[in-house]
Scaffold this motif. Structure first.
Motif, PDB file in Angstrom:
ATOM      1  N   ALA A   1      -8.388 -12.629  -1.934  1.00 15.96           N
ATOM      2  CA  ALA A   1      -8.818 -12.142  -0.572  1.00 15.96           C
ATOM      3  C   ALA A   1      -9.442 -12.778   0.503  1.00 15.96           C
ATOM      4  O   ALA A   1      -8.519 -13.029   2.102  1.00 15.96           O
ATOM      5  CB  ALA A   1      -9.520 -10.551  -0.552  1.00 15.96           C
TER       6      ALA A   1
ATOM      7  N   LYS B   1     -14.144  -6.810  -7.259  1.00 20.56           N
ATOM      8  CA  LYS B   1     -13.929  -6.991  -5.419  1.00 20.56           C
ATOM      9  C   LYS B   1     -13.558  -8.729  -5.664  1.00 20.56           C
ATOM     10  O   LYS B   1     -12.490  -8.976  -4.097  1.00 20.56           O
ATOM     11  CB  LYS B   1     -14.893  -6.898  -4.945  1.00 20.56           C
ATOM     12  CG  LYS B   1     -16.078  -7.537  -4.874  1.00 20.56           C
ATOM     13  CD  LYS B   1     -16.964  -7.121  -4.488  1.00 20.56           C
ATOM     14  CE  LYS B   1     -18.885  -8.091  -4.530  1.00 20.56           C
ATOM     15  NZ  LYS B   1     -19.718  -7.841  -3.555  1.00 20.56           N
TER      16      LYS B   1
ATOM     17  N   THR C   1      -8.468  -6.489  -2.636  1.00 25.33           N
ATOM     18  CA  THR C   1      -9.516  -5.251  -1.542  1.00 25.33           C
ATOM     19  C   THR C   1      -9.318  -3.899  -1.937  1.00 25.33           C
ATOM     20  O   THR C   1      -8.413  -3.483  -2.741  1.00 25.33           O
ATOM     21  CB  THR C   1      -8.270  -5.235   0.021  1.00 25.33           C
ATOM     22  OG1 THR C   1      -8.871  -6.027   0.228  1.00 25.33           O
ATOM     23  CG2 THR C   1      -9.158  -4.010   0.425  1.00 25.33           C
TER      24      THR C   1
ATOM     25  N   LYS D   1      -8.945   0.161  -3.262  1.00 27.36           N
ATOM     26  CA  LYS D   1      -9.147   0.823  -2.318  1.00 27.36           C
ATOM     27  C   LYS D   1     -10.118   2.397  -3.157  1.00 27.36           C
ATOM     28  O   LYS D   1     -10.356   3.098  -2.463  1.00 27.36           O
ATOM     29  CB  LYS D   1      -7.448   1.040  -1.880  1.00 27.36           C
ATOM     30  CG  LYS D   1      -7.107   1.024  -1.107  1.00 27.36           C
ATOM     31  CD  LYS D   1      -5.088   0.549  -1.169  1.00 27.36           C
ATOM     32  CE  LYS D   1      -5.107   2.614  -0.310  1.00 27.36           C
ATOM     33  NZ  LYS D   1      -3.981   2.501  -0.147  1.00 27.36           N
TER      34      LYS D   1
ATOM     35  N   ALA E   1      -5.171  -3.139  -2.681  1.00 25.01           N
ATOM     36  CA  ALA E   1      -4.511  -2.967  -1.545  1.00 25.01           C
ATOM     37  C   ALA E   1      -2.916  -2.878  -1.805  1.00 25.01           C
ATOM     38  O   ALA E   1      -2.287  -2.029  -1.040  1.00 25.01           O
ATOM     39  CB  ALA E   1      -4.672  -3.674  -1.015  1.00 25.01           C
TER      40      ALA E   1
END
Length: 942
Positions: free
Chosen positions: A291, A807, A811, A813, A834
């Motif tokens: 990420a 994490k 990402t 959800k 995500a």
């Protein structure tokens, strides 16, 4: 320059001789210590060593055999290399590494181990070129500053050979070009380059007290300028800790820092300030930091510096080499923006080596090869590798074949009637059809190309480019024989082909066949046929078309009517069976257990059932109703409880008979029990504005008040109706009816809300008798590629802890911890990311991870399929199956009998109970009772 080279050579020779003497002394010292300590290997140690060697050799052979079956087993390669290195099998170790390198790009750790081993093995001068070749392969796999440093360091050892100095500088220049922009590790490469040039500077400086010659002064000046240039180049690049480099340059430079250098340095510092937050996020995150890298790439794409975009992509892929989407994004950028052949093709080649199972990467590679003018043999070789890569879907093979066939079609000059390229194209089409039939169908059990797209393209090429409509018709005949004749769209596609390149006769013939064969949309093809005859047909053609369409449509309508009638009959039969099951269930729940073996109990039960029927009819005739408020009864009913069967202690939900009916008071507890069971069913006066609450704690005090308080936030409540047992205890479920249907949606959001330690289940209030297909389970039971399933979690793991673990991989959800109905955790969880790439990356990195000493398993969410048999079929199966016979424990979870064996009754000949317990019966079929004395004898006998 010659003097400089001689001086440098002498200096390096001295350094090498000194290193060799130190190594020899260390070896002699080690041998002396071993002799002094008497390190003799005992016989036991030799035996243990030989046994370990045998076990390792057996494991090595097993791994080699496994790789001969599946050469793409990455972990098997890694395990084999570790064992061979442990055993000291240098020749086999080299072959194993070479074989793995042919199939996969190697990680930085594997390359450094391999390079160091090869450097030790090839210390002689003639073998240095092999090590150079190995370094060249290593630096092409990934952008790794450590490997570049090792490469430069090794080249310094060969500096004394002809052209050695230039080769070292060339490698350093390539290194700073490749990784000099690396924000955190690029500085080490720049510093190593400057240290090398400083070492050269010390060799060209004249000894103190001697005046240098003009040639020596020129060499000295040139070398000093080289170091100045390196400082200026480095200070113009934004790197971490560049302030220290600037301070070092100020101290080294005799004339201070030039104004232009200071301006470049300040500009680089400003750039560093923009990048610093992204670098700090990377340093704080845990691998693989997907990420954080994604955010960094997005920022660089907006800035638009090609060199920095490339280095950021390379850094990302070094830690996320198994993420196909990242490779695809990088390749797309290079194809559309950079367009440098060597860089583009190299990146595509590395992408398919890292993720060979991804068809899209192979397709992009083929297009890039064609785009940059690669020779035909290279493109064909890449395509053959793609076929052997092992795609995970049958449709992937169809798409890769289509890409290759498109490439071959673009090579053909159709102005010529015959050419080598055209024959190759036709041969490839024919081979693709054989491949789909033999390889793909055997592997996947399905065609992968049910609509015969490849054959359709071939037919159009033959008709359009080759003017060979007869070959196109033959191909379409083959398409229709593969189960496509029943689809209207297939016939219309063939009709359009004939319309464009054929003649009227074959158009009419195609439409006539379509009318006869189409089963999905016969009306449509009939309309097309009639339109065609209106435009081009004669009266006779029109009459034939009308007759054929009418006959076909009448037959279709008859078949549809029969199918509808059959479906209606099946639905009616199923409804009747459902009604019968409900009646049977109600009768069983309403029955009161009568005294064993007495007909008086059966008589009382029959009388009570007759009375209930009379009472229900009487209630219906008199219009007896209940208030729609809080479930209170009318005043008349309330007055009856004063003298009714239970007095003031009547169970909740018990319906009192009309006043004056004495038979109801004589009905006994059976009537109350039956009525209470009936009350447990929902009063679905308005299904759309009601919800059903379940899984509440039986010990919940004042459930009506608590639930009213909880659900008042959803909207005005008309009624809260908790359900109680006959003894007045709460049964754990209730019904909430709102004044508006809008409140139901808000109430459903409270599903799984914890109430006194238990998850509360909230579902729509639906009459399942009228809606048998209604499913309360709201989660998807098919594969969700963006969601992962985790098992083996410690029971103490919370949602916050799991979020902290996940994490770093993308990402998040949603996170759902799976619990029992009691609210206790099962050690399972679902985590939704995500996109699919983040979920796949999380699986690779988290599977096998230890969480509080628990080793967890992680996979893509793909729940096992539930039984989805149609109800008619399932009911028929249930009717055909013999009725289940239960053992001595009835419908217990296990049929293990808890009665002592001494008390088991002896079985009559030929009669056995289900669980092995004997059942004694007399000739009349009645069980013979045992007296107290019989039981005493049994116990005493034991």
């Amino acid at each position: 320059m010659a003097a400089s080279s001689n001086a440098e050579k002498t200096h390096l020779q001295d350094m090498e001789e000194g290193a060799a003497e130190m190594e020899e002394r260390d070896r002699d010292s080690d041998e002396g210590e071993e002799e002094a300590m008497g390190l003799d290997i005992s016989e036991d140690e030799e035996d243990n060593s030989s046994e370990d060697e045998k076990e390792n050799e057996a494991e090595i052979q097993r791994l080699e055999e496994q790789l001969s079956i599946n050469a793409f087993d990455y972990n098997c390669h890694v395990d084999l290399i570790k064992l061979l290195k442990q055993e000291g099998e240098l020749v086999r170790l080299r072959k194993a590494r070479e074989k793995m390198s042919e199939l996969f790009p190697l990680t930085e750790e594997i390359w450094l181990d391999w390079l160091k081993d090869e450097i030790r093995l090839t210390e002689e001068e003639p073998n240095r070129e092999k090590v150079y070749e190995l370094f060249e392969t290593a630096v092409n796999d990934y952008i790794c500053p450590e490997i570049w440093l090792e490469f430069a360091q090794y080249s310094i050892g060969g500096m004394g050979s002809p052209g050695g100095m230039d080769k070292v500088r060339s490698i350093f220049e390539r290194a700073v070009t490749a990784v000099g922009l690396h924000m955190t590790k690029g500085q080490t490469v720049w510093e190593a380059y400057r240290e090398f040039e400083n070492a050269i500077l010390s060799t060209v400086q004249p000894p103190p007290g001697r005046i240098p010659t003009r040639e020596e002064q020129d060499l000295l000046k040139t070398q000093i300028e080289r170091i100045h240039t390196l400082f200026r180049r480095q200070l113009a690049v934004p790197l971490m800790d560049m302030e220290a480099t600037y301070a070092e340059y100020e101290e080294w430079s005799e004339h201070g820092v030039a104004e232009t250098v200071m301006q470049q340095y300040k500009k680089a510092l400003e750039q560093l300030a923009k990048y610093k937050s992204y670098e700090e996020a990377l340093m704080a995150a845990e691998p693989p930091k997907l990420a954080e890298y994604q955010s960094y790439i997005d920022f660089e794409l907006k800035e638009g510096d090609p060199a920095r975009i490339q280095i950021t992509f390379e850094r990302t892929l070094a830690e996320n080499c198994l993420v196909p989407d990242m490779w695809a994004k990088y390749a797309t950028y290079l194809d559309r923006q950079l367009k440098i052949k060597d860089i583009v093709l190299s990146s595509h080649e590395r992408a398919v080596r890292n993720c060979p199972w991804t068809m899209g990467l192979w397709r992009s590679y083929l297009l890039a090869l064609e785009r940059h003018g690669a020779d035909h043999q290279t493109v064909s070789d890449v395509f053959e590798k793609a076929l052997s890569a092992g795609f995970i879907q049958a449709t992937d093979y169809v798409e890769i074949w289509q890409s290759y066939l498109d490439y071959l079609r673009r090579r053909v000059d159709f102005s010529k009637e015959s050419s080598k390229e055209l024959e190759e194209l036709r041969g490839a089409f024919s081979r693709s059809l054989d491949y789909m039939k033999q390889d793909v169908e055997e592997r996947f059990g399905e065609s992968g190309d049910p609509s015969c797209i490849i054959m359709q393209i071939w037919a159009r090429i033959e008709a359009l480019h080759c003017k060979n409509i007869q070959k196109a018709r033959e191909l379409w005949d083959s398409i229709m024989t593969k189960g496509n004749a029943k689809y209207a769209n297939m016939w219309l596609e063939y009709y359009n082909l004939e319309r464009s390149y054929g003649d009227t006769v074959h158009c009419r013939k195609a439409l006539h066949r379509a009318v006869q064969c189409t089963s999905d949309y016969p009306e449509h093809v009939s309309e097309v046929l009639l339109t065609f005859e209106r435009v081009e047909g004669s009266l006779e053609d029109w009459d034939v078309a009308v007759q054929k369409t009418e006959t076909r449509l009448n037959r279709i309508n008859t078949q549809r009517a029969k199918a509808a009638e059959k479906e209606a009959n099946a639905a009616r039969q199923e409804e009747e069976r459902a009604d019968q099951r409900r009646r049977t269930k109600v009768e069983k729940k309403g029955q009161k257990k009568s005294p064993k073996g007495t007909r008086a109990g059966e008589k009382r039960k029959a009388e009570q059932d007759d009375y209930h029927n009379e009472w229900n009819n009487s209630s219906a005739e008199h219009g007896t109703k209940r208030h729609r408020g809080n479930g209170d009864q009318t005043t008349e009913e309330h007055m009856e409880t004063e003298t009714g069967l239970f007095g003031k202690k009547a169970p909740p939900g018990y319906k009192r008979p009309p006043p004056g009916d004495k038979r109801a008071q004589q009905g006994g507890a059976a009537a109350a029990q039956k009525q209470s069971n009936d009350d447990d069913k929902p009063e679905l006066r308005n299904d759309n504005s009601s919800v059903f609450i379940s899984n509440l704690a039986y010990t919940l005090e004042e459930p009506e008040a608590k639930l009213r308080t909880l659900f008042e936030t959803c909207g005005p409540i008309e009624q809260v109706r908790p359900v109680f047992a006959t003894k007045g205890t709460f049964k754990g479920y209730c019904y909430v009816q709102f004044e508006s249907t809008v409140s139901v949606a808000e109430a459903l959001k409270l599903d799984r809300r914890e109430v006194e330690g238990r998850p509360m289940f909230v579902s729509p209030c639906v009459d399942k008798n009228k809606n048998p297909d209604f499913k309360v389970f709201k989660y998807n039971n098919s594969m969700e590629k963006q969601k992962i399933f985790i098992s083996g979690l410690p029971f103490s793991c919370t949602k916050e802890q799991l979020e902290e673990i996940c994490k770093g991989h993308g990402t998040i959800k949603d996170i759902r911890l799976v619990t029992y109905r009691s609210g206790k955790p099962k050690g399972l969880a679902y985590v939704e990311f995500a996109d699919e790439a983040q979920a796949s990356h999380a699986v690779l990195k988290m599977d096998g991870m230890c969480v509080e000493d628990n080793k967890i398993s992680v996979a893509i969410s793909n729940p096992p399929r539930r039984n989805t048999m149609d109800k008619a079929g399932s009911s028929r199966l249930a009717m055909d199956m013999p009725r289940q016979v239960f053992g001595s424990r009835g419908r217990g979870r296990t049929q293990l009998s808890l009665l002592p064996r001494s008390l088991h009754r002896q079985s009559a000949p030929g009669v056995q109970a289900e669980n092995g317990a004997a059942a004694a019966e007399n000739a009349a079929g009645e069980t013979k009772p045992l007296s107290n004395s019989d039981f005493a004898k049994m116990l005493l006998s034991k």
